[in-house]
Scaffold this motif. Structure first.
Motif, PDB file in Angstrom:
ATOM      1  N   PRO A 320       0.896  -1.323   0.024  1.00  0.00           N
ATOM      2  CA  PRO A 320      -0.049  -0.071  -0.069  1.00  0.00           C
ATOM      3  C   PRO A 320       0.788   1.247   0.029  1.00  0.00           C
ATOM      4  O   PRO A 320       0.459   2.471  -0.715  1.00  0.00           O
ATOM      5  N   ALA A 321       1.948   1.271   0.779  1.00  0.00           N
ATOM      6  CA  ALA A 321       2.755   2.511   0.891  1.00  0.00           C
ATOM      7  C   ALA A 321       3.489   2.746  -0.760  1.00  0.00           C
ATOM      8  O   ALA A 321       3.512   3.603  -0.964  1.00  0.00           O
ATOM      9  N   GLU A 322       3.839   1.815  -1.321  1.00  0.00           N
ATOM     10  CA  GLU A 322       4.447   1.557  -2.499  1.00  0.00           C
ATOM     11  C   GLU A 322       3.528   2.313  -3.604  1.00  0.00           C
ATOM     12  O   GLU A 322       3.934   3.037  -4.383  1.00  0.00           O
ATOM     13  N   ALA A 323       2.414   1.520  -3.394  1.00  0.00           N
ATOM     14  CA  ALA A 323       1.360   2.234  -4.274  1.00  0.00           C
ATOM     15  C   ALA A 323       0.923   3.417  -4.336  1.00  0.00           C
ATOM     16  O   ALA A 323       0.772   4.098  -5.084  1.00  0.00           O
ATOM     17  N   ARG A 324       1.165   4.075  -3.062  1.00  0.00           N
ATOM     18  CA  ARG A 324       0.623   5.627  -2.769  1.00  0.00           C
ATOM     19  C   ARG A 324       1.721   6.479  -3.270  1.00  0.00           C
ATOM     20  O   ARG A 324       1.426   7.469  -3.977  1.00  0.00           O
ATOM     21  N   THR A 325       3.053   5.921  -3.243  1.00  0.00           N
ATOM     22  CA  THR A 325       4.141   6.593  -3.562  1.00  0.00           C
ATOM     23  C   THR A 325       4.190   6.683  -5.021  1.00  0.00           C
ATOM     24  O   THR A 325       4.483   7.633  -5.746  1.00  0.00           O
ATOM     25  N   ALA A 326       4.006   5.483  -5.817  1.00  0.00           N
ATOM     26  CA  ALA A 326       3.725   5.386  -7.232  1.00  0.00           C
ATOM     27  C   ALA A 326       2.890   6.080  -7.940  1.00  0.00           C
ATOM     28  O   ALA A 326       3.057   6.927  -8.843  1.00  0.00           O
ATOM     29  N   ALA A 327       1.864   6.182  -7.435  1.00  0.00           N
ATOM     30  CA  ALA A 327       0.515   7.034  -7.836  1.00  0.00           C
ATOM     31  C   ALA A 327       0.632   8.437  -8.037  1.00  0.00           C
ATOM     32  O   ALA A 327       0.493   8.974  -8.914  1.00  0.00           O
ATOM     33  N   LEU A 328       1.342   8.939  -6.730  1.00  0.00           N
ATOM     34  CA  LEU A 328       1.463  10.557  -6.862  1.00  0.00           C
ATOM     35  C   LEU A 328       2.699  10.623  -7.797  1.00  0.00           C
ATOM     36  O   LEU A 328       2.760  11.734  -8.573  1.00  0.00           O
ATOM     37  N   LEU A 329       3.957   9.828  -7.913  1.00  0.00           N
ATOM     38  CA  LEU A 329       4.654  10.150  -8.883  1.00  0.00           C
ATOM     39  C   LEU A 329       4.241  10.119 -10.371  1.00  0.00           C
ATOM     40  O   LEU A 329       4.590  11.098 -11.114  1.00  0.00           O
ATOM     41  N   VAL A 356       9.870   0.203  -5.810  1.00  0.00           N
ATOM     42  CA  VAL A 356       8.869   0.482  -7.015  1.00  0.00           C
ATOM     43  C   VAL A 356       9.594  -0.020  -8.120  1.00  0.00           C
ATOM     44  O   VAL A 356       9.170  -0.623  -9.054  1.00  0.00           O
ATOM     45  N   TYR A 357      10.821   0.896  -8.434  1.00  0.00           N
ATOM     46  CA  TYR A 357      11.641   0.770  -9.502  1.00  0.00           C
ATOM     47  C   TYR A 357      11.803  -0.706 -10.160  1.00  0.00           C
ATOM     48  O   TYR A 357      11.754  -1.242 -11.063  1.00  0.00           O
ATOM     49  N   GLY A 358      12.288  -1.330  -9.036  1.00  0.00           N
ATOM     50  CA  GLY A 358      12.543  -2.839  -9.169  1.00  0.00           C
ATOM     51  C   GLY A 358      11.477  -3.575  -9.460  1.00  0.00           C
ATOM     52  O   GLY A 358      11.695  -4.423 -10.241  1.00  0.00           O
ATOM     53  N   LYS A 359      10.280  -3.417  -8.685  1.00  0.00           N
ATOM     54  CA  LYS A 359       9.133  -4.161  -9.055  1.00  0.00           C
ATOM     55  C   LYS A 359       8.531  -3.879 -10.299  1.00  0.00           C
ATOM     56  O   LYS A 359       8.119  -4.774 -11.373  1.00  0.00           O
ATOM     57  N   VAL A 360       8.702  -2.716 -10.848  1.00  0.00           N
ATOM     58  CA  VAL A 360       8.113  -2.309 -12.210  1.00  0.00           C
ATOM     59  C   VAL A 360       9.059  -2.599 -13.148  1.00  0.00           C
ATOM     60  O   VAL A 360       8.633  -2.716 -14.549  1.00  0.00           O
ATOM     61  N   GLY A 361      10.102  -2.828 -13.187  1.00  0.00           N
ATOM     62  CA  GLY A 361      11.292  -2.990 -13.780  1.00  0.00           C
ATOM     63  C   GLY A 361      11.762  -1.549 -14.465  1.00  0.00           C
ATOM     64  O   GLY A 361      12.236  -1.897 -15.684  1.00  0.00           O
ATOM     65  N   VAL A 362      12.085  -0.702 -13.836  1.00  0.00           N
ATOM     66  CA  VAL A 362      12.545   0.690 -14.530  1.00  0.00           C
ATOM     67  C   VAL A 362      13.641   1.211 -13.636  1.00  0.00           C
ATOM     68  O   VAL A 362      13.950   0.721 -12.430  1.00  0.00           O
ATOM     69  N   SER A 363      14.355   2.475 -14.143  1.00  0.00           N
ATOM     70  CA  SER A 363      15.313   2.800 -13.097  1.00  0.00           C
ATOM     71  C   SER A 363      15.334   4.276 -12.944  1.00  0.00           C
ATOM     72  O   SER A 363      16.228   4.997 -12.258  1.00  0.00           O
ATOM     73  N   ARG A 364      14.260   4.979 -13.351  1.00  0.00           N
ATOM     74  CA  ARG A 364      14.291   6.361 -13.328  1.00  0.00           C
ATOM     75  C   ARG A 364      12.710   6.807 -13.291  1.00  0.00           C
ATOM     76  O   ARG A 364      11.685   5.867 -13.920  1.00  0.00           O
ATOM     77  N   GLN A 365      12.268   7.911 -12.872  1.00  0.00           N
ATOM     78  CA  GLN A 365      10.747   8.409 -12.555  1.00  0.00           C
ATOM     79  C   GLN A 365      10.068   8.579 -14.065  1.00  0.00           C
ATOM     80  O   GLN A 365       8.910   8.390 -14.384  1.00  0.00           O
ATOM     81  N   ALA A 366      10.759   8.892 -14.938  1.00  0.00           N
ATOM     82  CA  ALA A 366      10.237   9.230 -16.337  1.00  0.00           C
ATOM     83  C   ALA A 366       9.904   7.901 -16.869  1.00  0.00           C
ATOM     84  O   ALA A 366       8.674   7.881 -17.408  1.00  0.00           O
ATOM     85  N   ASP A 367      10.790   6.799 -16.657  1.00  0.00           N
ATOM     86  CA  ASP A 367      10.559   5.505 -17.173  1.00  0.00           C
ATOM     87  C   ASP A 367       9.342   4.901 -16.576  1.00  0.00           C
ATOM     88  O   ASP A 367       8.507   4.189 -16.995  1.00  0.00           O
ATOM     89  N   LEU A 368       9.211   5.286 -15.121  1.00  0.00           N
ATOM     90  CA  LEU A 368       8.182   4.742 -14.273  1.00  0.00           C
ATOM     91  C   LEU A 368       6.750   5.172 -14.908  1.00  0.00           C
ATOM     92  O   LEU A 368       5.930   4.531 -15.155  1.00  0.00           O
ATOM     93  N   VAL A 369       6.856   6.333 -15.144  1.00  0.00           N
ATOM     94  CA  VAL A 369       5.533   7.293 -15.648  1.00  0.00           C
ATOM     95  C   VAL A 369       5.070   6.628 -17.083  1.00  0.00           C
ATOM     96  O   VAL A 369       4.114   6.248 -17.175  1.00  0.00           O
ATOM     97  N   ARG A 370       5.831   6.387 -18.019  1.00  0.00           N
ATOM     98  CA  ARG A 370       5.843   5.672 -19.131  1.00  0.00           C
ATOM     99  C   ARG A 370       5.255   4.485 -19.036  1.00  0.00           C
ATOM    100  O   ARG A 370       4.341   3.898 -19.771  1.00  0.00           O
ATOM    101  N   ARG A 371       5.891   3.699 -18.349  1.00  0.00           N
ATOM    102  CA  ARG A 371       5.631   2.102 -18.099  1.00  0.00           C
ATOM    103  C   ARG A 371       4.045   2.158 -17.471  1.00  0.00           C
ATOM    104  O   ARG A 371       3.361   1.129 -17.937  1.00  0.00           O
ATOM    105  N   VAL A 372       3.923   2.921 -16.428  1.00  0.00           N
ATOM    106  CA  VAL A 372       2.630   2.502 -15.693  1.00  0.00           C
ATOM    107  C   VAL A 372       1.585   3.188 -16.828  1.00  0.00           C
ATOM    108  O   VAL A 372       0.531   2.326 -16.831  1.00  0.00           O
ATOM    109  N   LEU A 373       1.652   4.011 -17.275  1.00  0.00           N
ATOM    110  CA  LEU A 373       0.451   4.675 -18.137  1.00  0.00           C
ATOM    111  C   LEU A 373       0.371   3.629 -19.478  1.00  0.00           C
ATOM    112  O   LEU A 373      -0.890   3.423 -19.804  1.00  0.00           O
ATOM    113  N   ALA A 374       1.711   3.094 -19.897  1.00  0.00           N
ATOM    114  CA  ALA A 374       1.391   2.083 -21.061  1.00  0.00           C
ATOM    115  C   ALA A 374       0.599   0.779 -20.463  1.00  0.00           C
ATOM    116  O   ALA A 374      -0.052   0.183 -21.357  1.00  0.00           O
TER     117      ALA A 374
END
Length: 399
Positions: A320-329, A356-374
């Motif tokens: 839950p804490a990781e999900a809240r962090t990722a959603a805001l980012l 979060v980066y490790g679970k999603v498979g990215v290394s920076r915030q911009a990639d996190l946003v692109r991966r999650v939205l995709a």
């Protein structure tokens, strides 16, 4: 014209009207059964080899009888009629003699399990159409107390068959198209981005649920008398020009394949409208002939929602804490504002972010946003999403 000929023309007319009118189809079948004095009629498919049987239409047919024919009796060894599907000439009536005669039929399992229990005395059949994987077959029957089918009956049957076969083929094709259209609408309604199909003049042919909501708000785009219109006349002119250029693509006008514009909404961000062509020249890609038009993909920042915390938790296995962090980012917040929103230290946010980066498979915030939205962005009804193995949310009684 004889009375029999008039009757056949009447039946043919009702069957052809029945392609789009179920009541007329039923009336046509009723008239045909009345003319042939047969109380039982079935139309369905038999797969290659005769071991797969399914009936799509029945007239005065006991459901238990249909279950037998589709189940235990769906075997050529038990049901001689199944051999007709691959051997008998198309649209030519077949009698008991064509399946080995009555003595042969009475020695088969179908006689004991089907004819006797359901009080049948004689049957006739015809193959309406053959496809690579199956054949359409029609079977009609008379009760044991009725006379057997005579040559005059089979002649009348033969006169009706071409009309029945043609109407059934079109009716089946329309049903398949309606099923496909319903499936596509269901899929498109699950996308948050607005999708609108228009004619070359901006007439709306189709709009998914997100587009309907956008048009209903009327902020930046709406439809008057079914025709798209922007908030101001000059923006409407630009939108219609965009649609016209897209519709003309591929038919000699030299327009670009994809074009876009922004429509002001009165809020901070405009609507982003991307147009792609739907022109006759693209019929090969569509799999069917296309009327000139355009497909509009509309991004509406006000109407779309970012992936919810629950959705992020389900898809990526976040706490839950990781999900809240990722959603805001993903929503565009930096580390400092995330820390303030969650009432934690920036170091805690960074710790969660690394996980979060490790679970999603990215290394920076911009990639996190692109991966999650995709991966999970742009899907409607995120509240209905549940992890594999968990029960789906139950709809309230009465829905």
């Amino acid at each position: 014209m004889t009375a029999a000929a008039r009757e056949i023309l009447e039946i043919a007319g009702r069957l052809h009207e029945g392609v789009v009118d179920p009541d007329m189809w039923k009336q046509g079948i009723d008239r045909m059964c009345g003319m042939l004095d047969t109380p039982l009629l079935l139309v369905g498919n038999i797969t290659r080899g005769g071991r797969g049987v399914s009936f799509a239409f029945g007239h005065q047919t006991d459901p238990k009888a249909v279950s037998l024919l589709e189940g235990p009796l769906a075997d050529p060894a038990h049901n001689p009629w199944l051999s007709l599907a691959e051997q008998h000439p198309l649209r030519r009536p077949a009698s008991v003699a064509d399946v080995g005669g009555k003595e042969h039929l009475e020695g088969s399992r179908i006689w004991q399990d089907f004819y006797i229990p359901f009080n049948l005395g004689d049957t006739a059949a015809a193959v309406l159409e053959r496809q690579p994987e199956f054949s359409n077959i029609m079977v009609m029957g008379r009760r044991a107390h009725q006379p057997e089918f005579k040559s005059a009956d089979m002649k009348s049957f033969a006169m009706v068959l071409p009309h029945l076969a043609r109407a059934w083929r079109v009716r089946r094709a329309l049903a398949e198209m309606e099923e496909m259209a319903g499936t596509l609408r269901f899929v498109l309604d699950r996308i948050e981005r607005g999708v609108i199909v228009t004619g070359p003049d901006g007439q709306v042919r189709f709009a998914n649920r997100a587009a309907d909501a956008l048009l209903s708000r009327g902020q930046g785009l709406d439809a008057r008398q079914g025709r798209l219109r922007a908030g101001r006349p000059r923006h409407t002119d630009a939108l219609l020009s965009l649609i016209e250029r897209a519709a003309a693509t591929g038919i000699g006008a030299g327009a670009v394949a994809v074009d876009a514009l922004a429509l002001p909404t009165g809020d901070e961000r405009p609507l982003a409208v991307v147009a792609e062509p739907l022109a006759p020249a693209h019929g090969g890609a569509l799999g069917h002939p296309a009327a000139p038009g355009a497909v509009l993909f509309i991004s509406d920042s006000k109407g779309s929602t970012r992936p919810s915390e629950d959705r992020l938790r389900i898809v990526y296995g976040l706490t839950p804490a990781e999900a809240r962090t990722a959603a805001l980012l993903v929503a565009g917040h930096g580390v400092a504002s995330v820390a303030e929103a969650l009432a934690v230290s920036p170091n805690t946010v960074k710790y969660h972010l690394k996980t979060v980066y490790g679970k999603v498979g990215v290394s920076r915030q911009a990639d996190l946003v692109r991966r999650v939205l995709a991966d999970v962005g742009g899907l409607a009804e995120p509240d209905k999403m549940v992890p594999s193995g968990e029960p789906s949310p139950r709809a309230p009684v009465g829905d």
